[in-house]
Design a protein around this motif. Structure first.
Motif, PDB file in Angstrom:
ATOM      1  N   LEU A 205       0.838  -1.206   0.000  1.00 43.93           N
ATOM      2  CA  LEU A 205       0.000   0.000   0.000  1.00 43.93           C
ATOM      3  C   LEU A 205       0.874   1.258   0.000  1.00 43.93           C
ATOM      4  CD1 LEU A 205      -2.865   1.294   0.356  1.00 43.93           C
ATOM      5  CD2 LEU A 205      -2.491   1.121   2.829  1.00 43.93           C
ATOM      6  N   ASP A 206       0.588   2.168  -0.929  1.00 44.01           N
ATOM      7  CA  ASP A 206       1.268   3.468  -1.003  1.00 44.01           C
ATOM      8  C   ASP A 206       0.298   4.528  -0.474  1.00 44.01           C
ATOM      9  OD1 ASP A 206       2.206   5.982  -1.817  1.00 44.01           O
ATOM     10  OD2 ASP A 206       2.973   5.265  -3.734  1.00 44.01           O
ATOM     11  N   VAL A 207       0.563   5.028   0.728  1.00 39.50           N
ATOM     12  CA  VAL A 207      -0.346   5.993   1.371  1.00 39.50           C
ATOM     13  C   VAL A 207      -0.006   7.412   0.916  1.00 39.50           C
ATOM     14  CG1 VAL A 207      -1.021   6.983   3.600  1.00 39.50           C
ATOM     15  CG2 VAL A 207      -0.688   4.514   3.371  1.00 39.50           C
TER      16      VAL A 207
ATOM     17  N   ARG B  18       2.253  -6.069  -6.050  1.00 43.97           N
ATOM     18  CA  ARG B  18       0.916  -5.573  -6.422  1.00 43.97           C
ATOM     19  C   ARG B  18       0.673  -4.314  -5.601  1.00 43.97           C
ATOM     20  NH1 ARG B  18       1.798  -7.090 -10.183  1.00 43.97           N
ATOM     21  NH2 ARG B  18       1.488  -9.099 -11.123  1.00 43.97           N
ATOM     22  N   LEU B  19       0.729  -3.174  -6.266  1.00 42.23           N
ATOM     23  CA  LEU B  19       0.639  -1.887  -5.569  1.00 42.23           C
ATOM     24  C   LEU B  19      -0.801  -1.413  -5.472  1.00 42.23           C
ATOM     25  CD1 LEU B  19       3.197  -0.185  -4.636  1.00 42.23           C
ATOM     26  CD2 LEU B  19       3.756  -1.908  -6.345  1.00 42.23           C
ATOM     27  N   THR B  20      -1.165  -0.897  -4.299  1.00 42.37           N
ATOM     28  CA  THR B  20      -2.409  -0.158  -4.142  1.00 42.37           C
ATOM     29  C   THR B  20      -2.021   1.245  -3.691  1.00 42.37           C
ATOM     30  OG1 THR B  20      -3.649  -2.122  -3.467  1.00 42.37           O
ATOM     31  CG2 THR B  20      -4.593   0.007  -2.859  1.00 42.37           C
ATOM     32  N   GLY B  21      -2.342   2.233  -4.515  1.00 43.04           N
ATOM     33  CA  GLY B  21      -2.058   3.619  -4.129  1.00 43.04           C
ATOM     34  C   GLY B  21      -3.354   4.282  -3.722  1.00 43.04           C
TER      35      GLY B  21
ATOM     36  N   LEU C  68       5.412   8.096   1.973  1.00 44.99           N
ATOM     37  CA  LEU C  68       6.559   8.865   1.500  1.00 44.99           C
ATOM     38  C   LEU C  68       6.283  10.367   1.557  1.00 44.99           C
ATOM     39  CD1 LEU C  68       7.997   6.954  -1.489  1.00 44.99           C
ATOM     40  CD2 LEU C  68       9.059   8.914  -0.478  1.00 44.99           C
ATOM     41  N   ASP C  69       6.890  11.039   2.526  1.00 42.82           N
ATOM     42  CA  ASP C  69       6.714  12.490   2.699  1.00 42.82           C
ATOM     43  C   ASP C  69       5.251  12.906   2.750  1.00 42.82           C
ATOM     44  OD1 ASP C  69       9.369  13.134   2.985  1.00 42.82           O
ATOM     45  OD2 ASP C  69       9.712  13.369   0.847  1.00 42.82           O
ATOM     46  N   VAL C  70       4.467  12.127   3.489  1.00 44.92           N
ATOM     47  CA  VAL C  70       3.035  12.432   3.648  1.00 44.92           C
ATOM     48  C   VAL C  70       2.727  12.802   5.097  1.00 44.92           C
ATOM     49  CG1 VAL C  70       0.704  11.444   3.551  1.00 44.92           C
ATOM     50  CG2 VAL C  70       2.338  10.946   1.725  1.00 44.92           C
ATOM     51  N   LEU C  71       3.378  12.124   6.059  1.00 48.13           N
ATOM     52  CA  LEU C  71       2.964  12.280   7.459  1.00 48.13           C
ATOM     53  C   LEU C  71       3.005  13.721   7.945  1.00 48.13           C
ATOM     54  CD1 LEU C  71       4.389   9.130   9.242  1.00 48.13           C
ATOM     55  CD2 LEU C  71       1.992   9.809   9.016  1.00 48.13           C
ATOM     56  N   HIS C  72       3.978  14.512   7.474  1.00 48.37           N
ATOM     57  CA  HIS C  72       4.034  15.896   7.990  1.00 48.37           C
ATOM     58  C   HIS C  72       2.944  16.778   7.365  1.00 48.37           C
ATOM     59  CE1 HIS C  72       7.039  16.050   4.610  1.00 48.37           C
ATOM     60  NE2 HIS C  72       6.441  17.195   4.353  1.00 48.37           N
ATOM     61  N   HIS C  73       2.199  16.220   6.387  1.00 49.98           N
ATOM     62  CA  HIS C  73       1.035  16.934   5.834  1.00 49.98           C
ATOM     63  C   HIS C  73      -0.258  16.538   6.554  1.00 49.98           C
ATOM     64  CE1 HIS C  73       3.139  18.735   2.405  1.00 49.98           C
ATOM     65  NE2 HIS C  73       3.824  17.613   2.351  1.00 49.98           N
TER      66      HIS C  73
ATOM     67  N   LEU D 196      -1.368   6.055  11.907  1.00 47.54           N
ATOM     68  CA  LEU D 196      -0.387   4.964  12.038  1.00 47.54           C
ATOM     69  C   LEU D 196      -1.028   3.724  12.665  1.00 47.54           C
ATOM     70  CD1 LEU D 196       2.832   6.925  13.123  1.00 47.54           C
ATOM     71  CD2 LEU D 196       2.249   6.019  10.869  1.00 47.54           C
ATOM     72  N   ALA D 197      -1.935   3.927  13.630  1.00 46.45           N
ATOM     73  CA  ALA D 197      -2.626   2.787  14.248  1.00 46.45           C
ATOM     74  C   ALA D 197      -3.455   2.057  13.203  1.00 46.45           C
ATOM     75  CB  ALA D 197      -3.509   3.273  15.392  1.00 46.45           C
ATOM     76  N   CYS D 198      -4.059   2.830  12.330  1.00 49.48           N
ATOM     77  CA  CYS D 198      -4.877   2.234  11.279  1.00 49.48           C
ATOM     78  C   CYS D 198      -3.997   1.428  10.313  1.00 49.48           C
ATOM     79  CB  CYS D 198      -5.597   3.377  10.565  1.00 49.48           C
ATOM     80  SG  CYS D 198      -6.564   2.830   9.226  1.00 49.48           S
ATOM     81  N   LEU D 199      -2.814   1.959   9.993  1.00 55.06           N
ATOM     82  CA  LEU D 199      -1.905   1.244   9.095  1.00 55.06           C
ATOM     83  C   LEU D 199      -1.416  -0.057   9.740  1.00 55.06           C
ATOM     84  CD1 LEU D 199       0.146   4.217   7.548  1.00 55.06           C
ATOM     85  CD2 LEU D 199      -1.990   3.176   6.743  1.00 55.06           C
ATOM     86  N   TYR D 200      -1.221  -0.019  11.072  1.00 54.52           N
ATOM     87  CA  TYR D 200      -0.821  -1.239  11.798  1.00 54.52           C
ATOM     88  C   TYR D 200      -1.859  -2.338  11.554  1.00 54.52           C
ATOM     89  CZ  TYR D 200       0.645  -4.266  15.664  1.00 54.52           C
ATOM     90  OH  TYR D 200       1.074  -5.341  16.406  1.00 54.52           O
ATOM     91  N   ASP D 201      -3.140  -1.969  11.644  1.00 51.92           N
ATOM     92  CA  ASP D 201      -4.223  -2.954  11.468  1.00 51.92           C
ATOM     93  C   ASP D 201      -4.291  -3.488  10.039  1.00 51.92           C
ATOM     94  OD1 ASP D 201      -4.984  -2.763  14.071  1.00 51.92           O
ATOM     95  OD2 ASP D 201      -6.522  -1.234  13.695  1.00 51.92           O
ATOM     96  N   LEU D 202      -3.858  -2.669   9.069  1.00 48.47           N
ATOM     97  CA  LEU D 202      -3.942  -3.109   7.669  1.00 48.47           C
ATOM     98  C   LEU D 202      -2.843  -4.098   7.291  1.00 48.47           C
ATOM     99  CD1 LEU D 202      -4.646   0.333   5.925  1.00 48.47           C
ATOM    100  CD2 LEU D 202      -6.266  -1.536   6.222  1.00 48.47           C
TER     101      LEU D 202
END
Ligand SMILES: C[S@@+](CC[C@H](N)C(=O)[O-])C[C@H]1O[C@@H](n2cnc3c(N)ncnc32)[C@H](O)[C@@H]1O
Length: 247
Positions: A78-80, A99-102, A149-154, A164-170
């Motif tokens: 997954l590309d967040v 297999r990318l999911t963006g 990639l350079d998203v979290l500070h936005h 991040l908790a949600c990404l942990y579950d995924l």
């Protein structure tokens, strides 16, 4: 005389069989991905193409190679906040079994990302409009890896931990979350980055940088095993790459 014969015998003895050649020779020609980057830049409309050339200059092959080696060579990734899909198209080319999911909240960027994938004939990938926190509803869970990639500070400061908790579950157990962001030291590096971010997003959007130690503590408290490296650059970007493994 006896000595001479012994030498002669040794010289003409049948040589030991050579070790079997590897079925798939090891090579590293795409490790630095220059060809993949060029193809992506060419597949974009003019303005986005110029943006991509700048992004690839900032990200540098060295940084991308670090991330490439942290990501699995196959499976769902997954590309967040994938934006124009530059890095989804990059990581899809360097390892075609991925297999990318963006996902991105910006529908126009997703349209462009889809057209890049189509032009480069990269199939089996999906690009979705939506908030990363809603991925489970749109694409399901069970990712082998996720990168941000350079998203979290936005993302607004108060929402970062929940994301991040949600990404942990995924992630599947043992899966890796790769974060590339900007740390807050040295101060001059942070100010340099902030200035360029402001040129891109204007003055109204919140920018919420954190020190890499803070990211590390947050990820550890969520249950990740955390490793990180800072990647120096000729430009004063204070890049940090974090590999957080779901235990
Ligand atoms: C600075 S851009 C980075 C794009 C891309 N990762 C890159 O490095 O080129 C940040 C992207 O994150 C997206 N974004 C921000 N918050 C998001 C969220 N909660 N879910 C999905 N996308 C998000 C924005 O729309 C934007 O395209």
């Amino acid at each position: 005389m006896r000595y001479t014969r012994a030498v002669t015998t040794a010289r003409f003895r049948r040589p030991a069989p050579a070790p079997r050649a590897q079925a798939r020779p090891l090579h590293a020609q795409e490790m630095f991905g220059a060809r993949a980057m060029r193809r992506i830049v060419r597949a974009l409309p003019p303005i986005e193409s110029a943006y991509a050339a700048i992004r690839f200059t900032i990200m540098r092959s060295k940084l991308l190679s670090v991330m490439d080696l942290l990501l699995p060579a196959e499976g769902r990734i997954l590309d967040v906040g994938c934006g124009f899909g530059l890095f989804a198209a990059y990581f899809a080319q360097t390892q075609p079994q991925r297999r990318l999911t963006g996902i991105d909240t910006n529908a126009r960027r997703i349209d462009i990302a889809r057209s890049v994938m189509a032009k480069l004939e990269l199939t089996g990938h999906e690009l979705l409009v939506g908030d990363a926190r809603a991925v489970r509803d749109i694409a399901g869970a069970g990712f082998q890896a996720i990168y941000v990639l350079d998203v979290l500070h936005h993302v607004p400061r108060d929402d970062q931990e929940a994301l991040l908790a949600c990404l942990y579950d995924l992630l599947e157990p043992g899966g890796v979350l790769v974060l590339k962001d900007i740390t807050t030291e040295p101060w001059i590096g942070l100010k340099f980055t902030e200035l360029l971010d402001r040129v891109m997003v204007g003055w109204d959007e919140p920018l919420a940088y954190r020190h890499h130690r803070e990211w590390g503590e947050m990820l550890s408290s969520l249950g990740f095993h955390v490793r990180m490296v800072r990647v120096p650059d000729v430009l004063p970007y204070p890049h940090v790459v974090i590999a957080a493994t779901k235990q």
